[in-house]
Structures are given as C-alpha cells and as structure tokens.
Enzyme design. Structure first.
Site, PDB file in Angstrom:
ATOM      1  N   GLU A  67       0.832  -1.210   0.000  1.00 39.49           N
ATOM      2  CA  GLU A  67       0.000   0.000   0.000  1.00 39.49           C
ATOM      3  C   GLU A  67       0.865   1.259   0.000  1.00 39.49           C
ATOM      4  O   GLU A  67       0.548   2.250  -0.673  1.00 39.49           O
ATOM      5  CB  GLU A  67      -0.929  -0.001   1.221  1.00 39.49           C
ATOM      6  CG  GLU A  67      -1.947  -1.128   1.234  1.00 39.49           C
ATOM      7  CD  GLU A  67      -2.865  -1.098   0.030  1.00 39.49           C
ATOM      8  OE1 GLU A  67      -3.178   0.009  -0.465  1.00 39.49           O
ATOM      9  OE2 GLU A  67      -3.269  -2.181  -0.443  1.00 39.49           O
ATOM     10  N   GLU A 114      -0.781  -2.157  -9.595  1.00 40.65           N
ATOM     11  CA  GLU A 114      -0.682  -3.239  -8.620  1.00 40.65           C
ATOM     12  C   GLU A 114       0.632  -4.003  -8.790  1.00 40.65           C
ATOM     13  O   GLU A 114       1.304  -4.338  -7.803  1.00 40.65           O
ATOM     14  CB  GLU A 114      -1.869  -4.198  -8.766  1.00 40.65           C
ATOM     15  CG  GLU A 114      -3.203  -3.603  -8.370  1.00 40.65           C
ATOM     16  CD  GLU A 114      -3.213  -3.106  -6.946  1.00 40.65           C
ATOM     17  OE1 GLU A 114      -2.699  -3.815  -6.053  1.00 40.65           O
ATOM     18  OE2 GLU A 114      -3.717  -1.989  -6.712  1.00 40.65           O
ATOM     19  N   ASP A 123       3.588  -4.182  -5.954  1.00 39.41           N
ATOM     20  CA  ASP A 123       4.170  -5.461  -5.536  1.00 39.41           C
ATOM     21  C   ASP A 123       5.694  -5.432  -5.699  1.00 39.41           C
ATOM     22  O   ASP A 123       6.436  -5.884  -4.817  1.00 39.41           O
ATOM     23  CB  ASP A 123       3.602  -6.609  -6.377  1.00 39.41           C
ATOM     24  CG  ASP A 123       2.185  -6.988  -5.964  1.00 39.41           C
ATOM     25  OD1 ASP A 123       1.739  -6.562  -4.885  1.00 39.41           O
ATOM     26  OD2 ASP A 123       1.518  -7.712  -6.748  1.00 39.41           O
TER      27      ASP A 123
END
Length: 441
Positions: free
Chosen positions: A301, A378, A382
């Site tokens: 996040e 995303e 990661d």
C-alpha cells in the site's frame, strides 16, 4: 446533438428525434449485457474447473480450493440472476417512458404537498426521493439474499438482521442530510454557470471531493464501524519503522472492527499532505498470523503512495469529470434530445441522466482503460514491496488473503482483462518471483 453524424445522415425526422436515439441507447445496453454475460459464462466455466492452477498446486490446500470454488460458483449464479433483472428493468425504464412519467408524478407530489412545483430544486428533490425509495425496495431482496444466504453459507457474514437494517437506515439518513444541499448547489451552478459552466461544475465537485475525503473517515465511517488505535507491540513498531524509512507522514494507525459485519479483510490509507493514517481491518491481523505478512501488505500500500499512484488516479478522475461536464454543456440545451426521451421540458438533473446514457459506449472503454492502468499499478506496488525485501512475506500474505477470502483461484483471461482492477493471484505471484523484475520501473 448527441449523435451528430447519424443526424446528418438520417435528417431531423420525427422518427429519429422521437425514437431512434432511445432505441440506439437501449440497443447498446442490451448488446453490452449479452457481451458481459458471455464473459460471465466463460468465467463460470473457469470457476467450475476441479483442479487448481499449476502455480498454486501445493500452495493452496485442496480444502480451501473447494470452499473457494463453491463460494465463487454461488456468487456467479446469483450474479446471472441479478444482472438479468437489472437489464430488464433498465430497458423497460428507457423504452416505456417511465423516466418522464416518474418526473411528472414527482412534480404532482410537490404540488400536492402545497409546495412550488415550478421550483426545479423542489421538483428534483422529490424525484430523487422517489428514486431512492424505489432503489431500496428493488435492491433489498438481493442485498438480503447476498448477505444472509450466500455470505452466511460460506462463513463470511457476521452481522445480524438488526445491524443490517440499522446500517441501511443510517445510509438513508445520510442521503437525506447531504443530498439536498449538493443537488441544490448543482442546479444553481447550471442555472447561473453560463459559458463557464463546465469549469464551475468541475470546481464544485473538486471541492466537494476534498471535503468528503476529509470528513468521511472522521465523521461518517465511525457511524458504521469502530476505529481504535493499533495497540503497542511488535506489529505497530514494524509498521511505524517502515513508514519512517519511506518518509511516509504517518500520524495515526487504526484497527477497524470489520469482523462485526464480515470475515473479509482489507487495509487502506487516507489523508492529505503530512496527515496520513493507515487503517487495518481486524480480520487482516487475524488471518495473517505472521506479522511480516501484514507489514508486507502495508509495504504494498505504501508503494502506491511512494510511486504517486494515488495522485495519478485522483488527477485522472478529475480530468474525466471535467470532460464529462464539458460534454454535458454541449447537449443540455438540445430540446430535441429531451423530447426523444419523452420530456417536454429540460430539467437539469434529467439532462445529466440523459447525458450519462448517451456516453455509455465511451464509459465502457474508459473503465477498461482504467482497469489496465490499475493492474499495472498493482504490479508496480508489488515490485516496490519486493524491492524492500518483502517478496517472500508478500507472497505468503497474498496467498493467505486469497485463501481466507475464498477468492476465485481459476479465472478466465478474457473476463479478468475486462473486469479485474487487480491482477489474479497467479499473475502477481509470477511477477514477484521473477528474478529480475522490471515491474517497478
């Protein structure tokens, strides 16, 4: 004109003005329904596969896979029914003149109550009140079945029927409290906006979004959930150390009692400038028994923040909002457009609704593009967590969340590409495990 090229070809015939636009929009709605149903069928077939994807064999237990498979199939069957009912209702509303009829009835109600039916703000609020009541009645059976049958059957629902209706009542009260001033402001701006209407509307919505992002976590969210500071301990120390190493201006670290309603888990952050907060669902802490897994999820996040994904997303939303208002200003004075939908007047709210219908094809393309961007973000987040040394913990955390949330293990590639804003677990694990991943670039 909503369709200038077609109007130039077909001319301003009565048939075109009164029927073709609505038929074209309804036709596209039905086309998209069949297209998306085709994707749903492909996904349903993938969900019924009895074998795990090869990368997950030996990683996900067979018991968890069978539970996830059953849960996903239940949700898929429910989705088919819900979407069929929705398209039938939307098409009927559009093709049988229910929208102008309901507008007229709402005006009659205003007059019956002894109020000024010529006042567009009062008329619009009456219309929206009717729409809200209708939506609640139609959606209630689906919400009840989803929550107390499907979610309960698979062990996710934790709320009582009393809590369900209490939340609904609170939501209605908030709509009654916040809706009228916002609607009144929009109508006033449109009435007085002149040539700079798009700019004024965008500026108002921009200011409103900032106010709501500030007030929602402080005043609104606590009406539904309890937020408590994360207790002192090793987990708190690790998160604060990670935030400090990235110069993330963490001011408060909360745990929210998501378990009072569902066993699903999540984590998010909010706040402006140097006043950032992180919120962990209590279910996330319960499911990720290894603290490193929770920290890895937070690292992901924080990667969104460090890589400016939140800012880019916010800017994209603002640009799209401004373009939508710009398009609305081009069609709001088209008398023919309103007449083709059965209106002999040009109400401001109805103009916004009609405009949304006319740009449905473009909205689908934009949503698809936004999903592609989101999936890229995303992968990058990661990769950011991996770069910080959390690759193993992040993989373990993602697998644990996939298992505990009973998320679909097998996904159809077409369905995934069209619908998913997050990549499937198999793709995320493969990207994280790449020895020289470039995803963070």
């Amino acid at each position: 004109m909503a369709f200038p090229y077609l109007e130039a070809v077909l001319g301003e015939s009565y048939w075109f003005r009164e029927g073709f636009r609505v038929s074209l929009i309804a036709g596209f709605m039905i086309f998209m329904y069949f297209f998306e149903t085709y994707l749903d069928i492909r996904q349903h077939a993938a969900l019924k596969l009895t074998n795990l994807p090869k990368p997950l064999e030996g990683v996900i237990s067979q018991e968890k896979f069978e539970r996830a498979r059953a849960y996903s199939i239940d949700k898929s069957c429910f989705h088919f029914i819900h979407e069929a009912v929705t398209i039938l209702m939307d098409t009927a509303i559009l093709c049988f003149g229910i929208l102008p009829w309901f507008w007229k009835v709402s005006g009659n109600l205003v007059a019956y109550l002894g109020l000024d039916a010529e006042n567009e703000i009062m008329h619009t609020l009456s219309f929206l009140a009717g729409v809200m009541i209708w939506s609640q009645i139609i959606d209630l059976p689906f919400s009840l079945y989803s929550t107390f049958v499907i979610e309960a059957r698979h062990g996710f629902n934790k709320q009582t029927i009393w809590l369900f209706f209490r939340d609904m009542f609170k939501g209605i009260c908030l709509s009654i409290l916040l809706g009228p001033p916002i609607v009144a402001a929009i109508i006033f701006i449109v009435q007085k906006g002149g040539p700079y209407l798009a700019i004024y509307l965008w500026a108002f919505m921009f200011a409103l979004s900032l106010v709501m992002m500030t007030l929602y976590p402080i005043l609104i969210a606590p009406l539904f959930n309890k937020f408590t500071p994360l207790p002192d301990g090793e987990l708190r120390e690790k998160i604060e150390k990670l935030a400090a190493s990235l110069k993330f201006p963490l001011k408060k670290l909360f745990v929210v009692d998501g378990s009072t309603r569902s066993s699903h888990s999540n984590a998010y952050m909010y706040g402006f400038f140097n006043n950032k907060r992180i919120v962990l669902y209590d279910t996330l802490i319960q499911q990720c028994t290894n603290e490193e897994e929770v920290v890895a999820v937070i690292a992901h996040e924080l990667g969104h923040w460090k890589l400016n994904h939140t800012m880019y997303s916010f800017i994209a939303v603002q640009i799209l909002t401004f373009l939508q208002f710009g398009g609305y200003t081009l069609v709001r004075n088209s008398k023919d457009l309103f007449e083709s939908f059965g209106f002999d007047t040009q109400p401001i709210l109805i103009g916004l609704i009609i405009f949304q219908h006319t740009v449905i094809p473009l909205q689908h393309l934009v949503n698809f593009g936004l999903n592609l961007v989101s999936r890229t973000f995303e992968f990058q987040a990661d990769a950011f967590a991996k770069k910080l040394g959390y690759a193993k913990a992040l993989c373990a955390g993602l697998i644990k969340l996939q298992e505990e949330n009973l998320s679909a293990m097998n996904t159809d590639p077409w369905y995934s590409a069209y619908h998913y804003s997050h990549p499937p677990l198999v793709e995320r694990l493969a990207a994280i495990e790449e020895p020289d991943s470039k995803k963070e670039d």
